[in-house]
Design a protein around this motif. Structure first.
Motif, PDB file in Angstrom:
ATOM      1  N   ARG A  63     -15.353 -36.387 -27.108  1.00 29.95           N
ATOM      2  CA  ARG A  63     -14.058 -36.771 -27.670  1.00 29.95           C
ATOM      3  C   ARG A  63     -13.155 -35.560 -27.813  1.00 29.95           C
ATOM      4  O   ARG A  63     -13.604 -34.486 -28.200  1.00 29.95           O
ATOM      5  N   TYR A 120      -9.434 -34.620 -29.576  1.00 27.28           N
ATOM      6  CA  TYR A 120      -8.319 -34.974 -30.451  1.00 27.28           C
ATOM      7  C   TYR A 120      -7.081 -34.227 -29.991  1.00 27.28           C
ATOM      8  O   TYR A 120      -7.085 -33.001 -29.907  1.00 27.28           O
ATOM      9  N   ALA A 148      -5.177 -46.548 -29.945  1.00 24.66           N
ATOM     10  CA  ALA A 148      -5.312 -46.026 -31.312  1.00 24.66           C
ATOM     11  C   ALA A 148      -4.030 -46.251 -32.104  1.00 24.66           C
ATOM     12  O   ALA A 148      -4.080 -46.596 -33.284  1.00 24.66           O
ATOM     13  N   CYS A 187      -4.609 -40.477 -37.984  1.00 26.25           N
ATOM     14  CA  CYS A 187      -4.953 -39.824 -36.711  1.00 26.25           C
ATOM     15  C   CYS A 187      -3.860 -38.851 -36.278  1.00 26.25           C
ATOM     16  O   CYS A 187      -3.756 -38.524 -35.111  1.00 26.25           O
ATOM     17  N   ASN A 247      -9.109 -34.056 -38.748  1.00 22.00           N
ATOM     18  CA  ASN A 247      -9.139 -35.155 -37.785  1.00 22.00           C
ATOM     19  C   ASN A 247     -10.292 -35.023 -36.795  1.00 22.00           C
ATOM     20  O   ASN A 247     -10.867 -36.030 -36.379  1.00 22.00           O
ATOM     21  N   TRP A 281     -12.866 -38.126 -36.698  1.00 25.47           N
ATOM     22  CA  TRP A 281     -12.999 -38.878 -35.455  1.00 25.47           C
ATOM     23  C   TRP A 281     -14.129 -38.354 -34.563  1.00 25.47           C
ATOM     24  O   TRP A 281     -14.250 -38.766 -33.412  1.00 25.47           O
TER      25      TRP A 281
END
Length: 172
Positions: free
Chosen positions: A42, A44, A85, A97, A108, A112
């Motif tokens: 992931r 961000y 999202a 977010c 964050n 997440w």
């Protein structure tokens, strides 16, 4: 690219017609930028809170956010926030977010479960040393290096500076 110009007085909009351009150099550069991130991970992407205004989503850089979303999807990387999202967290009390400063990005990434972050500054700027505390810089993508391929068309508002993206890896 869905680039529209809205008249503030009338509210009418028209599609800006631009000559076609080959986006392969952009795609090649962004693939190299995201190369260190493996499938299943992931990332961000740090943007400011749009404060409930659709035009503020992705800080006015929404058009150039599309290509890394596509490349990430092809690689099996979860790059967010994305449009899903935004749609799913578009209510009062929803999970946060958004955030661009060091503490918001760190929070964050934790919230997440992201091991990577992308932050942006204006072209010509470098990261401050505070980012080195929790992150390792592993890549840069400077849009000024690719302006020639856009045939003089900026894909973000004229009031916005040309961005430079930094790919950071969270230190364990």
């Amino acid at each position: 690219l869905s680039i529209q110009k809205r008249d503030k007085d009338s509210g009418f909009s028209s599609i800006l017609v631009n000559p076609p351009f080959d986006h392969m150099e952009l795609e090649k550069g962004l693939r190299a930028f995201l190369e260190p991130v493996r499938s299943g991970e992931r990332v961000y992407f740090a943007f400011n809170d749009p404060q409930g205004r659709y035009n503020n989503v992705f800080d006015g850089y929404r058009v150039i956010h599309e290509l890394p979303l596509q490349i990430s999807s092809e690689k099996g990387i979860h790059l967010f926030p994305d449009w899903w999202a935004v749609a799913e967290t578009n209510y009062e009390g929803s999970p946060q977010c958004w955030g661009r400063n060091h503490s918001e990005v760190l929070e964050n990434c934790s919230r997440w479960h992201a091991n990577y972050a992308i932050i942006y500054l204006s072209t010509g700027m470098d990261l401050s040393s505070k980012w080195n505390t929790n992150f390792e810089l592993i890549g840069e993508f400077d849009w000024s290096d690719y302006l020639q391929y856009l045939r003089g068309v900026k894909l973000w508002p004229k009031s916005h500076s040309t961005p430079k993206w930094f790919l950071l890896k969270l230190k364990k």
